[in-house]
Design a protein around this motif. Structure first.
Motif, mmCIF file in Angstrom:
data_model
loop_
_atom_site.group_PDB
_atom_site.id
_atom_site.type_symbol
_atom_site.label_atom_id
_atom_site.label_comp_id
_atom_site.label_asym_id
_atom_site.label_seq_id
_atom_site.Cartn_x
_atom_site.Cartn_y
_atom_site.Cartn_z
ATOM 1 N N THR A 120 15.791 -23.947 -18.485
ATOM 2 C CA THR A 120 14.603 -23.752 -17.646
ATOM 3 C C THR A 120 13.724 -22.594 -18.119
ATOM 4 N N ASP B 264 9.843 -20.622 -9.093
ATOM 5 C CA ASP B 264 10.937 -21.567 -8.866
ATOM 6 C C ASP B 264 10.563 -22.999 -9.214
ATOM 7 N N ARG B 265 9.266 -23.286 -9.327
ATOM 8 C CA ARG B 265 8.831 -24.651 -9.670
ATOM 9 C C ARG B 265 8.197 -24.715 -11.057
ATOM 10 N N GLU C 275 2.574 -31.546 -1.457
ATOM 11 C CA GLU C 275 3.629 -31.633 -0.438
ATOM 12 C C GLU C 275 3.022 -31.778 0.953
ATOM 13 N N ASN D 259 5.563 -35.488 -5.186
ATOM 14 C CA ASN D 259 5.902 -35.707 -6.594
ATOM 15 C C ASN D 259 4.706 -36.171 -7.434
ATOM 16 N N SER E 278 6.315 -28.588 -11.330
ATOM 17 C CA SER E 278 6.208 -29.765 -10.475
ATOM 18 C C SER E 278 7.156 -29.599 -9.293
ATOM 19 N N SER E 279 7.311 -30.668 -8.536
ATOM 20 C CA SER E 279 8.259 -30.663 -7.420
ATOM 21 C C SER E 279 9.683 -30.563 -7.947
ATOM 22 N N GLN E 280 10.619 -30.227 -7.068
ATOM 23 C CA GLN E 280 12.007 -30.115 -7.502
ATOM 24 C C GLN E 280 12.546 -31.454 -7.988
ATOM 25 N N ALA E 281 12.150 -32.537 -7.322
ATOM 26 C CA ALA E 281 12.613 -33.862 -7.760
ATOM 27 C C ALA E 281 12.132 -34.169 -9.172
ATOM 28 N N ASN E 282 10.878 -33.826 -9.467
ATOM 29 C CA ASN E 282 10.351 -34.072 -10.810
ATOM 30 C C ASN E 282 10.991 -33.152 -11.846
ATOM 31 N N LEU E 283 11.255 -31.899 -11.461
ATOM 32 C CA LEU E 283 11.912 -30.984 -12.399
ATOM 33 C C LEU E 283 13.326 -31.463 -12.713
ATOM 34 N N ASP E 284 14.048 -31.897 -11.699
ATOM 35 C CA ASP E 284 15.407 -32.418 -11.926
ATOM 36 C C ASP E 284 15.366 -33.625 -12.860
#
Length: 423
Positions: A73, A91-92, A238, A244, A267-273
């Motif tokens: 990251t 964090d994002r 959001e 996302n 990006s959003s956490q879902a997109n980062l994951d």
């Protein structure tokens, strides 16, 4: 005199005078280049201190040994700086390799092969399309063309893309999966997206896996005292129920060294994951030593802003010169219009319809290289053959003056040919 109000004989006389001036230009043996938005050597010199960093101080403030594997990251301290500058938060925001364009390519390939975090199948399972604000960035269009993605032109206005046109297109076509956008000092117009336009783009009904590629390449590249505050697009996305929808990109490529910078993806956490899952197959981590030397050199967000003030002192006179020449050579003829940007790396010049390719051809024969005609449009097809992207930053100012005066001569000569029907 206004070319459009000239008689045929007056146009012929004007063309003859311009032809003589053009012949003198060709005889000068010029070799000048205005093709790409590259920092000049004096701009690169501003960061030469980094060549001696990080030295023996190879640990980040949080204790990471930057010589070793890991940390996919990126360094958290650098993520904090650019999370502030991009309006995305540490964090994002990921700190990655040297090229944000590579990240844009990667997320497109990942989606083509696997779909996005919101897709029920791979994008490549069916023909897909992207919206392309025009005039726009040729390398964006190069990515989508490479993967066979159909590109749809939408107008780029001074406050951003034509929202009504975008909304009408995506509402009726779920195969539209993406949209390119340079939100701050866009390439090549220098326009900046307003928060109202951004909010509407983020809220408009579209396919669940529709993505806005928010390429904030010029977020801090101002020609005025202060760049605009970044729009908090992740928060807005959001808030409007599409968390996302947006991918944010940035880099230090025109802040420090163009070929050895740091790219950022937010990006959003879902997109980062989703991104980390796929990129982890290709890397164990980015070049953290390069990230560390950027951290040591830039220090914090205010350090970046101060550094960009030094860039501004070098390039603002070049933009001013170009605008002065455009005004001096074109104001009376009424055969051209141009943008007057507050930042970024380009000026967008529109010559008389049907004359851009001819202007560029004439300039090339005179030893002045310009970006190819149509480059700011998908498939390199300018529907009106009038747009020319000017890149003032790289040449020394004396060469820039000669080049721009020559470009003006070529545009005026090309305009007379069009108005006379190239008789």
């Amino acid at each position: 005199m206004n070319f459009h109000s000239m008689s045929v004989e007056e146009l012929r006389t004007t063309r003859s005078d311009l032809q003589k001036r053009y012949d003198e230009l060709c005889a000068a043996g010029l070799d000048l280049n205005l093709t790409r938005g590259k920092p000049g050597p004096d701009q690169l010199d501003l960061s030469n201190e980094m060549l001696s960093l990080p030295g023996e101080d190879f640990r980040s403030p949080s204790g990471t040994d930057c010589r070793n594997y890991g940390g996919v990251t990126g360094l958290p301290e650098l993520r904090e700086i650019f999370g502030e500058l991009l309006g995305t938060g540490a964090d994002r925001t990921l700190a990655l390799g040297n090229a944000s364009l590579e990240v844009m390519n990667d997320v497109t390939v990942f989606a083509m092969l696997h779909g996005t975090a919101d897709s029920d199948r791979a994008w490549s399972a069916e023909p897909i399309k992207f919206l392309c604000p025009v005039p726009g960035y040729d390398r964006h269009f190069g990515i989508t063309e490479l993967y066979g993605i159909e590109m749809i032109n939408v107008p780029m206005n001074p406050d951003g893309p034509d929202v009504e046109a975008c909304a009408a297109l995506v509402a009726n076509d779920p195969s539209i999966k993406g949209m390119w956008l340079v939100p701050t000092y866009s390439n090549p117009t220098g326009y900046t997206v307003s928060e109202d336009v951004a909010r509407k783009l983020l809220a408009m009904p579209a396919a669940d896996d529709f993505r806005i590629y928010w390429d904030n390449a010029y977020a801090v590249h101002t020609l005025v005292e202060r760049a605009p505050e970044p729009i908090p697009v992740l928060d807005i996305a959001e808030e409007v129920g599409n968390p996302n929808r947006v991918y944010v990109f940035g880099s230090t490529s025109k802040i420090t060294f163009a070929g050895a910078g740091v790219a950022f993806f937010a990006s959003s956490q879902a997109n980062l994951d989703w991104y980390i899952k796929h990129i982890s197959a290709a890397t164990i981590g980015p070049d953290k030593l390069n990230q560390l030397r950027h951290l040591q050199f830039l220090r914090d967000a205010d350090g970046v802003r101060a550094h960009m003030d030094r860039h501004r002192a070098l390039i603002e006179p070049k933009f001013k010169l170009v605008l002065e020449i455009l005004e001096e050579r074109f104001a009376d003829s009424k055969i051209a219009s141009w943008t007057e940007p507050d930042g970024g790396y380009f000026i967008s010049l529109d010559v008389i319809e049907g004359a851009a390719a001819r202007t560029i051809e004439l300039a090339e024969k005179a030893g002045i290289s310009l970006t190819a005609a149509g480059s700011a449009f998908p498939y390199k097809k300018d529907p009106h053959d009038r747009n020319i992207r000017l890149a003032p930053t790289f040449p020394p100012i004396d060469e820039l003056r000669t080049a721009m005066d020559g470009v003006a001569t070529c545009a005026l000569l090309g305009a007379t040919e069009v108005l006379l029907g190239d008789e």
